[in-house]
Design an enzyme around this catalytic site. Structure first.
Site, PDB file in Angstrom:
ATOM      1  CB  SER A 124     -47.715 -25.475   0.258  1.00 17.85           C
ATOM      2  OG  SER A 124     -48.090 -26.744   0.160  1.00 17.85           O
ATOM      3  CE1 TYR A 149     -41.688 -26.345  -0.173  1.00 15.07           C
ATOM      4  CE2 TYR A 149     -43.275 -27.782   0.294  1.00 15.07           C
ATOM      5  CZ  TYR A 149     -42.938 -26.748  -0.268  1.00 15.07           C
ATOM      6  OH  TYR A 149     -43.684 -26.213  -1.180  1.00 15.07           O
ATOM      7  CE  LYS A 153     -43.198 -23.080  -0.100  1.00 17.72           C
ATOM      8  NZ  LYS A 153     -42.732 -21.965  -0.781  1.00 17.72           N
TER       9      LYS A 153
HETATM   10  P1  NAD Z   1     -39.516 -25.115  -9.157  1.00 16.17           P
HETATM   11  O1  NAD Z   1     -38.438 -25.718  -8.455  1.00 16.17           O
HETATM   12  O2  NAD Z   1     -39.762 -25.469 -10.509  1.00 16.17           O
HETATM   13  O3  NAD Z   1     -39.539 -23.426  -9.122  1.00 16.17           O
HETATM   14  C1  NAD Z   1     -38.704 -22.754  -7.866  1.00 16.17           C
HETATM   15  C2  NAD Z   1     -37.675 -22.028  -8.599  1.00 16.17           C
HETATM   16  O4  NAD Z   1     -37.116 -21.417  -7.588  1.00 16.17           O
HETATM   17  C3  NAD Z   1     -36.764 -22.820  -9.627  1.00 16.17           C
HETATM   18  O5  NAD Z   1     -36.602 -22.318 -10.710  1.00 16.17           O
HETATM   19  C4  NAD Z   1     -35.440 -22.493  -8.552  1.00 16.17           C
HETATM   20  O6  NAD Z   1     -34.141 -22.581  -9.640  1.00 16.17           O
HETATM   21  C5  NAD Z   1     -35.648 -21.410  -7.991  1.00 16.17           C
HETATM   22  N1  NAD Z   1     -34.866 -20.677  -6.760  1.00 16.17           N
HETATM   23  C6  NAD Z   1     -34.775 -21.709  -5.566  1.00 16.17           C
HETATM   24  N2  NAD Z   1     -34.079 -21.109  -4.876  1.00 16.17           N
HETATM   25  C7  NAD Z   1     -33.468 -19.912  -5.305  1.00 16.17           C
HETATM   26  C8  NAD Z   1     -32.785 -18.884  -4.916  1.00 16.17           C
HETATM   27  N3  NAD Z   1     -32.199 -18.860  -3.749  1.00 16.17           N
HETATM   28  N4  NAD Z   1     -32.690 -17.700  -5.679  1.00 16.17           N
HETATM   29  C9  NAD Z   1     -33.147 -17.619  -7.042  1.00 16.17           C
HETATM   30  N5  NAD Z   1     -33.875 -18.718  -7.329  1.00 16.17           N
HETATM   31  C10 NAD Z   1     -34.079 -19.714  -6.601  1.00 16.17           C
HETATM   32  O7  NAD Z   1     -40.846 -25.366  -8.101  1.00 16.17           O
HETATM   33  P2  NAD Z   1     -42.250 -25.064  -8.461  1.00 16.17           P
HETATM   34  O8  NAD Z   1     -43.202 -26.446  -8.429  1.00 16.17           O
HETATM   35  O9  NAD Z   1     -42.584 -24.345  -9.630  1.00 16.17           O
HETATM   36  O10 NAD Z   1     -42.564 -24.122  -7.363  1.00 16.17           O
HETATM   37  C11 NAD Z   1     -42.942 -22.893  -6.911  1.00 16.17           C
HETATM   38  C12 NAD Z   1     -43.168 -22.545  -5.636  1.00 16.17           C
HETATM   39  O11 NAD Z   1     -44.375 -23.030  -5.247  1.00 16.17           O
HETATM   40  C13 NAD Z   1     -42.278 -22.814  -4.683  1.00 16.17           C
HETATM   41  O12 NAD Z   1     -41.849 -21.977  -3.761  1.00 16.17           O
HETATM   42  C14 NAD Z   1     -42.888 -24.112  -4.276  1.00 16.17           C
HETATM   43  O13 NAD Z   1     -42.552 -24.235  -2.628  1.00 16.17           O
HETATM   44  C15 NAD Z   1     -44.278 -23.473  -4.112  1.00 16.17           C
HETATM   45  N6  NAD Z   1     -45.350 -24.903  -4.216  1.00 16.17           N
HETATM   46  C16 NAD Z   1     -45.087 -25.654  -5.131  1.00 16.17           C
HETATM   47  C17 NAD Z   1     -45.982 -26.849  -5.244  1.00 16.17           C
HETATM   48  C18 NAD Z   1     -45.862 -27.956  -6.100  1.00 16.17           C
HETATM   49  O14 NAD Z   1     -46.667 -28.928  -5.770  1.00 16.17           O
HETATM   50  N7  NAD Z   1     -45.063 -27.875  -7.292  1.00 16.17           N
HETATM   51  C19 NAD Z   1     -46.981 -26.883  -4.311  1.00 16.17           C
HETATM   52  C20 NAD Z   1     -47.226 -25.787  -3.021  1.00 16.17           C
HETATM   53  C21 NAD Z   1     -46.127 -24.703  -3.338  1.00 16.17           C
HETATM   54  N1  UFG Z   2     -47.868 -41.006  -4.854  1.00 18.75           N
HETATM   55  C1  UFG Z   2     -47.707 -42.340  -5.059  1.00 18.75           C
HETATM   56  N2  UFG Z   2     -46.494 -42.955  -5.857  1.00 18.75           N
HETATM   57  C2  UFG Z   2     -45.741 -41.725  -6.184  1.00 18.75           C
HETATM   58  C3  UFG Z   2     -45.728 -40.678  -5.859  1.00 18.75           C
HETATM   59  C4  UFG Z   2     -47.013 -40.153  -5.033  1.00 18.75           C
HETATM   60  O1  UFG Z   2     -48.459 -43.259  -4.833  1.00 18.75           O
HETATM   61  O2  UFG Z   2     -44.621 -42.261  -6.849  1.00 18.75           O
HETATM   62  C5  UFG Z   2     -49.205 -40.734  -4.065  1.00 18.75           C
HETATM   63  C6  UFG Z   2     -48.638 -40.075  -2.787  1.00 18.75           C
HETATM   64  O3  UFG Z   2     -48.764 -41.138  -1.670  1.00 18.75           O
HETATM   65  C7  UFG Z   2     -50.129 -39.161  -2.587  1.00 18.75           C
HETATM   66  C8  UFG Z   2     -50.423 -38.759  -3.686  1.00 18.75           C
HETATM   67  O4  UFG Z   2     -49.668 -39.755  -4.769  1.00 18.75           O
HETATM   68  O5  UFG Z   2     -51.101 -39.876  -2.116  1.00 18.75           O
HETATM   69  C9  UFG Z   2     -49.935 -37.475  -4.298  1.00 18.75           C
HETATM   70  O6  UFG Z   2     -48.625 -37.179  -4.057  1.00 18.75           O
HETATM   71  P1  UFG Z   2     -47.439 -36.139  -4.394  1.00 18.75           P
HETATM   72  O7  UFG Z   2     -45.986 -36.449  -3.915  1.00 18.75           O
HETATM   73  O8  UFG Z   2     -47.520 -35.765  -5.790  1.00 18.75           O
HETATM   74  O9  UFG Z   2     -48.199 -34.934  -3.780  1.00 18.75           O
HETATM   75  P2  UFG Z   2     -48.310 -34.498  -2.211  1.00 18.75           P
HETATM   76  O10 UFG Z   2     -49.754 -34.444  -2.069  1.00 18.75           O
HETATM   77  O11 UFG Z   2     -47.774 -35.769  -1.250  1.00 18.75           O
HETATM   78  O12 UFG Z   2     -47.428 -33.229  -2.043  1.00 18.75           O
HETATM   79  C10 UFG Z   2     -47.465 -32.243  -2.804  1.00 18.75           C
HETATM   80  C11 UFG Z   2     -46.393 -31.340  -3.062  1.00 18.75           C
HETATM   81  C12 UFG Z   2     -46.026 -30.779  -1.715  1.00 18.75           C
HETATM   82  C13 UFG Z   2     -47.181 -30.037  -0.957  1.00 18.75           C
HETATM   83  C14 UFG Z   2     -48.188 -30.687  -1.017  1.00 18.75           C
HETATM   84  C15 UFG Z   2     -49.380 -30.115  -0.470  1.00 18.75           C
HETATM   85  O13 UFG Z   2     -45.322 -32.187  -3.377  1.00 18.75           O
HETATM   86  O14 UFG Z   2     -45.004 -29.888  -1.893  1.00 18.75           O
HETATM   87  O15 UFG Z   2     -48.616 -31.459  -2.317  1.00 18.75           O
HETATM   88  O16 UFG Z   2     -50.674 -29.920  -1.214  1.00 18.75           O
HETATM   89  F1  UFG Z   2     -46.751 -29.384   0.199  1.00 18.75           F
END
Ligand code: NAD
Ligand code: UFG
Length: 338
Positions: A124, A149, A153
């Site tokens: 991330s 969290y 990572k």
């Molecule tokens: P998500 O929660 O939809 O997907 C993660 C999946 O992992 C879920 O289906 C959950 O049930 C499964 N899981 C968690 N722990 C487990 C375990 N111990 N055994 C088996 N399954 C397990 O989240 P996502 O948004 O699709 O994110 C996927 C990956 O990308 C995550 O590692 C997350 O940290 C990373 N990531 C997400 C974002 C974002 O903004 N969505 C940003 C950066 C990194």
């Molecule tokens: N925001 C609002 N209102 C809301 C939600 C978010 O104003 O209800 C704003 C936040 O303050 C930020 C922007 O929208 O300025 C984006 O916020 P998000 O929560 O959608 O995303 P973040 O950038 O805070 O975090 C995301 C993922 C993290 C990841 C991070 C790094 O949630 O897991 O991006 O790129 F680590």
């Protein structure tokens, strides 16, 4: 290739399975469904026109992982499995460290025991902390991380780097995602958060559909053009395609490789609200609220490295992201449960 997709029922993984299939790869999805449901994989099956093999298992379960690798001959793993809610991780640090770290240790052991040494890891942009440079390149030093969290990572990146250094047969690709939003254009799969969304786009689309009264905009006094936070939003299908491209690095024995996956464009919270309203012809009522703890002003990347080395770049802009997020939301107002 035959790919194990850990966390395979989740938001990003489900879209990635579609792209992997399109590129001719086969997959086995593994998930304990702690933050997802099997319906997402049934929907993926509809899109690709074939069953997605699914194993319901916890990646921390060493016996289950050993039997998974004994029963399948995998070429590589894509490791999405983890807990990901920043705020919840501050309240439940032990649960987050335990799940995210142990799942990865168990997985890496099972991979090593069974001679599978190719892994793509979901990292991330959070590892950059408050970034030392904008746009962020992969050479930007990691920064101070304010939540458990993000720590998992960063720590897991280190574990994977050390493992690769100890045994050069490993190919480790660390993908640092920026802000994935949107959904598959079919409207069949998308983001289905539990309870009140933490992230911007699901909050916007739930507000537009009437589930939430108004969006709270967290701060309008940042040092950005309109005072609201700026992020690098990326269409989830582009992000998914990035994983297929990352397999190319593995095919040519990259050793360790790190890529930013973003578009390189920064949009403010109000830019996203305005684009969503314009593209979809709906209203998103909002009000300005105090800043959210731990947020930074600006975060967007330089995605050149992924383009130069993998030939990958994002194809979709903010309009498509807003269009597809809304298409998913209005067709599935209650997500997969609706
Ligand atoms: P998500 O929660 O939809 O997907 C993660 C999946 O992992 C879920 O289906 C959950 O049930 C499964 N899981 C968690 N722990 C487990 C375990 N111990 N055994 C088996 N399954 C397990 O989240 P996502 O948004 O699709 O994110 C996927 C990956 O990308 C995550 O590692 C997350 O940290 C990373 N990531 C997400 C974002 C974002 O903004 N969505 C940003 C950066 C990194
Ligand atoms: N925001 C609002 N209102 C809301 C939600 C978010 O104003 O209800 C704003 C936040 O303050 C930020 C922007 O929208 O300025 C984006 O916020 P998000 O929560 O959608 O995303 P973040 O950038 O805070 O975090 C995301 C993922 C993290 C990841 C991070 C790094 O949630 O897991 O991006 O790129 F680590």
């Amino acid at each position: 290739m035959n790919i194990a997709v850990l966390g395979g029922a989740g938001y990003i993984a489900s879209h990635t399975i579609v792209e992997l299939d399109k590129a001719g790869h086969s997959v086995v999805a593994v998930d304990n469904l702690v933050n997802s449901c099997e319906e997402s994989l049934r929907r993926v099956s509809k899109i690709i026109g074939k069953e997605v093999p699914f194993v319901r298992a916890d990646v921390r379960d060493a016996v289950a992982m050993e039997s998974l690798f004994k029963q399948n001959k995998f070429d590589a793993c894509i490791h999405f499995a983890g807990l990901k809610a920043v705020g919840e991780s501050v309240e439940k640090p032990l649960e987050y460290y335990e799940n995210n770290m142990n799942a990865t240790f168990v997985l890496l052991n099972a991979m090593r025991n069974n001679g599978v040494k190719n892994i793509i890891f979901s990292s991330s942009a959070t590892v950059y902390g408050n970034p030392a440079e904008i746009p962020i390149t992969e050479n930007c030093p990691k920064g101070a991380i304010t939540n458990p969290y993000g720590q998992t990572k960063s720590m897991l990146e280190q574990v994977l780097m050390d493992l690769q250094k100890s045994d050069p047969e490993w190919n480790v690709v660390l993908l640092r995602y920026f802000n994935p939003i949107g959904a598959h254009p079919s409207g069949l799969i998308g983001e289905d958060p539990n309870g009140i969304p933490n992230n911007l786009m699901p909050y916007i689309s739930q507000t537009a559909v009437g589930i939430r009264k108004e969006l709270g905009v967290f701060g309008n006094d940042y040092d950005t053009p309109d005072g609201t936070g700026v992020r690098d939003y990326i269409h989830v299908c582009d992000l998914a395609a990035g994983h297929v491209s990352a397999l190319k690095a593995i095919e040519r024995n990259c050793g360790l490789a790190i890529y930013n996956l973003g578009t390189g464009h920064g949009y403010s919270v109000l830019d996203v609200v305005n684009a969503f309203e314009r593209v979809n012809g709906v209203k998103v009522p909002y009000s300005i609220k105090p800043r959210r703890a731990g947020d930074i002003a600006t975060c967007y990347c330089n995605p050149e490295k992924a383009y130069k080395e993998l030939g990958w770049k994002a194809q979709f802009g903010i309009e498509e992201m807003c269009r597809d997020a809304w298409n998913w939301q209005k067709n599935n107002p209650k997500g997969y449960r609706g």
